[in-house]
Scaffold this motif. Structure first.
Motif, PDB file in Angstrom:
ATOM      1  N   ASP A 221       0.866  -1.175   0.000  1.00  0.00           N
ATOM      2  CA  ASP A 221       0.000   0.000   0.000  1.00  0.00           C
ATOM      3  C   ASP A 221       0.909   1.234   0.000  1.00  0.00           C
ATOM      4  O   ASP A 221       2.133   1.122  -0.004  1.00  0.00           O
ATOM      5  CB  ASP A 221      -0.950  -0.021   1.201  1.00  0.00           C
ATOM      6  CG  ASP A 221      -0.201  -0.213   2.504  1.00  0.00           C
ATOM      7  OD1 ASP A 221       0.958   0.248   2.593  1.00  0.00           O
ATOM      8  OD2 ASP A 221      -0.746  -0.844   3.425  1.00  0.00           O
ATOM      9  N   ARG A 222       0.292   2.397   0.027  1.00  0.00           N
ATOM     10  CA  ARG A 222       1.085   3.606  -0.106  1.00  0.00           C
ATOM     11  C   ARG A 222       2.119   3.759   1.034  1.00  0.00           C
ATOM     12  O   ARG A 222       3.259   4.142   0.820  1.00  0.00           O
ATOM     13  CB  ARG A 222       0.174   4.833  -0.142  1.00  0.00           C
ATOM     14  CG  ARG A 222       0.954   6.045  -0.643  1.00  0.00           C
ATOM     15  CD  ARG A 222       0.289   7.326  -0.308  1.00  0.00           C
ATOM     16  NE  ARG A 222      -1.057   7.392  -0.895  1.00  0.00           N
ATOM     17  CZ  ARG A 222      -1.701   8.531  -1.070  1.00  0.00           C
ATOM     18  NH1 ARG A 222      -1.129   9.659  -0.753  1.00  0.00           N
ATOM     19  NH2 ARG A 222      -2.916   8.538  -1.545  1.00  0.00           N
ATOM     20  N   LYS A 249      -0.599   6.445  -6.717  1.00  0.00           N
ATOM     21  CA  LYS A 249      -1.483   5.470  -7.370  1.00  0.00           C
ATOM     22  C   LYS A 249      -1.832   4.310  -6.454  1.00  0.00           C
ATOM     23  O   LYS A 249      -2.759   3.556  -6.719  1.00  0.00           O
ATOM     24  CB  LYS A 249      -0.790   4.901  -8.615  1.00  0.00           C
ATOM     25  CG  LYS A 249      -0.833   5.816  -9.789  1.00  0.00           C
ATOM     26  CD  LYS A 249      -0.479   5.013 -11.026  1.00  0.00           C
ATOM     27  CE  LYS A 249      -0.099   5.946 -12.157  1.00  0.00           C
ATOM     28  NZ  LYS A 249       0.752   5.298 -13.138  1.00  0.00           N
ATOM     29  N   ALA A 251      -3.104   2.387  -3.102  1.00  0.00           N
ATOM     30  CA  ALA A 251      -4.172   2.648  -2.136  1.00  0.00           C
ATOM     31  C   ALA A 251      -3.579   2.953  -0.766  1.00  0.00           C
ATOM     32  O   ALA A 251      -2.517   2.460  -0.410  1.00  0.00           O
ATOM     33  CB  ALA A 251      -5.060   1.409  -2.050  1.00  0.00           C
ATOM     34  N   ASP A 252      -4.294   3.818  -0.015  1.00  0.00           N
ATOM     35  CA  ASP A 252      -3.875   4.038   1.375  1.00  0.00           C
ATOM     36  C   ASP A 252      -4.138   2.770   2.156  1.00  0.00           C
ATOM     37  O   ASP A 252      -5.035   2.007   1.822  1.00  0.00           O
ATOM     38  CB  ASP A 252      -4.695   5.178   1.991  1.00  0.00           C
ATOM     39  CG  ASP A 252      -4.196   6.520   1.479  1.00  0.00           C
ATOM     40  OD1 ASP A 252      -2.969   6.679   1.398  1.00  0.00           O
ATOM     41  OD2 ASP A 252      -5.033   7.369   1.143  1.00  0.00           O
ATOM     42  N   SER A 253      -3.325   2.566   3.204  1.00  0.00           N
ATOM     43  CA  SER A 253      -3.558   1.361   3.995  1.00  0.00           C
ATOM     44  C   SER A 253      -4.894   1.468   4.720  1.00  0.00           C
ATOM     45  O   SER A 253      -5.314   2.539   5.133  1.00  0.00           O
ATOM     46  CB  SER A 253      -2.418   1.152   4.978  1.00  0.00           C
ATOM     47  OG  SER A 253      -2.049   2.379   5.536  1.00  0.00           O
TER      48      SER A 253
END
Ligand code: ATP
Ligand code: MG
Length: 258
Positions: A221-222, A249, A251-253
């Motif tokens: 993730d990011r 690009k 995804a946030d955790s």
């Protein structure tokens, strides 16, 4: 020279390299096969960290030959490449000469015992009678002459296809789950597509795989990416570009709500 270790086909060469932990693509396997059958040196060019040196090492493992390495640099001379006399030892022999006459000392101090063998001589003077496999590697920063190229089989090694890179990464980091390996290699390829000073190579992919394992990550993730991207991106300006283009690009955790 065809002996028991010389592979009979390209497929056999590929297998032998795989057994020596090197996953060769068709062109690398073909050139490795031809080098052994035609007795010609291989010139391998390509970006840093794509497996040029490792191919030479794997060929030595696969064929049971000793690996003798000569690092080439500006100012390399025959004393470092071929041989030089061990002057100190020669001097000692002369001083300790005692009763022996000059003829005797002279014959003695120019014998093999007073020679320091450097890589080329080591290879030529090897007690093993087998023809050496010669691999020249260069990461194409050096302009090589036509005369040199004409005498070699040429192999251009580039960043591998997705599936092969996954295989290579999992060979070096076997505990990495397949899905995470795929994700990781996909992200590396996204990073490679940017116009970077130093795109990440296979070496960086392997390091990143091991890092993810140590971090206990099960996805990229990011946050994971931002924490670990310095493993694959190693220039200040590249870091900014990668964070901006790739980091966003991802995804946030997903965290449980506090
Ligand atoms: N096809 C492959 N199979 C298995 N391992 C590979 C393969 N290609 C690369 N590697 C691994 O990638 C890493 C980098 O390879 P290597 O040192 O040979 O790169 P290089 O092309 O010689 O780089 P440089 O130009 O910096 O010398 C090594 O750990 C090597 O084992
Ligand atoms: Mg190398």
């Amino acid at each position: 020279m065809v002996d028991a270790q010389t592979p009979a086909s390209v497929a056999e060469t590929k297998e032998a390299l795989a057994a020596a932990s090197y996953l060769a693509d068709e062109s690398a396997a073909l050139v490795s096969f031809l080098a052994q059958r035609l007795g010609k040196p291989i010139l391998v060019e390509g970006p840093a960290g794509v497996g040029k040196t490792e191919l030479a090492k794997a060929l030595s493992r696969a064929s049971g030959r000793e690996l003798i390495r000569l690092q080439c640099y500006e100012g390399l001379d025959e004393a470092k490449a071929l041989y030089e006399w061990n002057y100190r030892k020669q001097l000692l022999r002369i001083q300790a000469g005692g009763e022996s006459g000059w003829e005797e000392v002279h014959g003695d101090i120019f014998s093999a015992e007073f020679l320091l063998e450097r890589p080329l001589m080591q290879a030529i003077a090897s007690p093993e009678p087998t023809m050496p496999i010669v691999v020249l590697t260069s990461n194409n920063s050096r302009e090589l002459t036509e005369a040199l190229k004409r005498r070699c089989l040429y192999l251009w090694l580039d960043y591998p296809e997705l599936d092969r890179e996954m295989e290579i990464v999992r060979l070096h980091a076997p505990e990495l789950p397949e899905a995470l390996a795929r994700r990781m290699v996909e992200v590396v390829r996204m990073v490679r597509d940017l116009d970077l000073k130093k795109p990440p190579s296979i070496a960086e992919s392997i390091d990143w795989a091991r890092t993810l394992l140590l971090m206990g990550s099960d996805d990229i993730d990011r946050e994971t990416f931002e924490q670990s991207m310095s493993i694959i991106v190693k220039h200040r300006t590249d870091i900014d570009l990668v964070a901006e283009r790739v980091g966003v690009k991802l995804a946030d955790s997903v965290r449980p709500q506090a």
